[in-house]
Design an enzyme around this catalytic site. Structure first.
Site, PDB file in Angstrom:
ATOM      1  N   TYR A 165       8.649  54.027 -57.283  1.00 57.51           N
ATOM      2  CA  TYR A 165       9.793  53.700 -56.425  1.00 57.51           C
ATOM      3  C   TYR A 165       9.341  53.569 -54.969  1.00 57.51           C
ATOM      4  CZ  TYR A 165      14.498  54.054 -54.408  1.00 57.51           C
ATOM      5  OH  TYR A 165      15.658  53.813 -53.727  1.00 57.51           O
ATOM      6  N   SER A 225      14.782  51.656 -48.919  1.00 59.67           N
ATOM      7  CA  SER A 225      15.108  53.079 -49.050  1.00 59.67           C
ATOM      8  C   SER A 225      14.384  53.842 -47.956  1.00 59.67           C
ATOM      9  CB  SER A 225      14.655  53.578 -50.428  1.00 59.67           C
ATOM     10  OG  SER A 225      14.632  54.988 -50.497  1.00 59.67           O
TER      11      SER A 225
END
Length: 271
Positions: free
Chosen positions: A168, A155
């Site tokens: 995350y 990401s």
């Protein structure tokens, strides 16, 4: 379609919908047979709805329109033994494995002091352990095939600090490092390993429920909201944008690209 993957077999995790579905459909459209892996059951802690077996059925139906073989596999990336057995059976049926897209992942936004032990553990289990399990279950087949390509989905949060999602961000930095480490050790087998780093994508993970969760978490320190803004004047990108990058990395067009972190992030990691 240009047939970039003609004659090859590709495995995709998190295949039931979103980015995973697009990867499956795109690979089949480029001539590959595909192993489509998904849990299709309740994901821990997420604000968005979990995928169901019917979602995976839809992915398979869409991909088969290209005339390729597409095998659905119900398996949990958190369970290496079950995942390995399922993948071994699918590879035996299709005859080989040439490329892997480790796409399965979750995101649970929270301000730092609202992150529970369960949220941190669940995020690590899916995003880090699940990605490691996927490589461990598939890399031996690529060695047998004489080489191949592995793409680990990270990401923009694996390139740049993103507030309000410490678990995350931690997991996606880990995936980025994992890709580089595997690239080093698997290079002698002709296996390339790269990571892809999207900004927000138009999937369930980018749903209104998720955006509401991010907005709520950001109330803890509104000054940091700008860190989530893309350099390009877009709110997010499409699954097709990500699939274009993944296709390049699994195809022979990138035959000398390895240990690379490819940003498809509208500039957010530099902004």
């Amino acid at each position: 379609m240009s047939g970039l993957m003609r004659g090859k077999v590709v495995l995709v995790t998190g295949a039931a919908r979103g980015q995973g579905r697009e990867h499956v459909v795109r690979m089949a459209g480029e001539g590959a047979d595909v192993i489509a892996v998904d849990l299709c059951a309740t994901l821990p802690g997420v604000a968005y709805a979990s995928s169901e077996p019917t979602d995976l059925d839809t992915t398979v139906t869409l991909a088969q329109q290209s005339g390729q073989r597409v095998l659905p596999v119900l398996a949990d990336v958190r369970d290496l033994a079950v995942l390995r057995d399922a993948i071994d059976g699918a590879v035996e049926e299709l005859g080989r494995l040439d490329a892997v897209v480790a796409n399965a992942g979750i995101c649970i936004p929270r301000a730092w002091d609202e992150v529970t032990e369960e949220i941190f553990r669940d995020t690590m289990d899916v995003n880090v352990t699940g990605t490691w399990n996927t490589v461990m279950a598939t890399a031996p087949h690529l060695v047998t095939a004489g080489g191949g390509s592995i793409v680990l989905m990270s990401s923009s949060a694996g390139l740049k600090v993103q507030p309000f999602m410490i678990p995350y961000t931690t997991s996606k930095f880990a995936v980025r490092g994992m890709a580089k480490a595997f690239a080093a050790e698997l290079a002698r087998f002709g296996i390339r390993v790269n990571s892809v780093h999207p900004t927000g994508v138009d999937t369930a993970m980018g749903s209104r429920a998720m955006l509401t969760q991010v907005a709520k978490a950001s109330m803890a320190d509104p000054r940091l909201r700008g860190m989530l803004v893309n350099m390009q004047p877009v709110e997010g990108i499409s699954v097709e944008d990500v699939a274009n990058a993944v296709l390049f990395l699994v195809s022979d067009a990138s035959r000398h690209v390895t240990a690379h972190a490819m940003a498809v992030d509208a500039g957010v990691s530099e902004f």
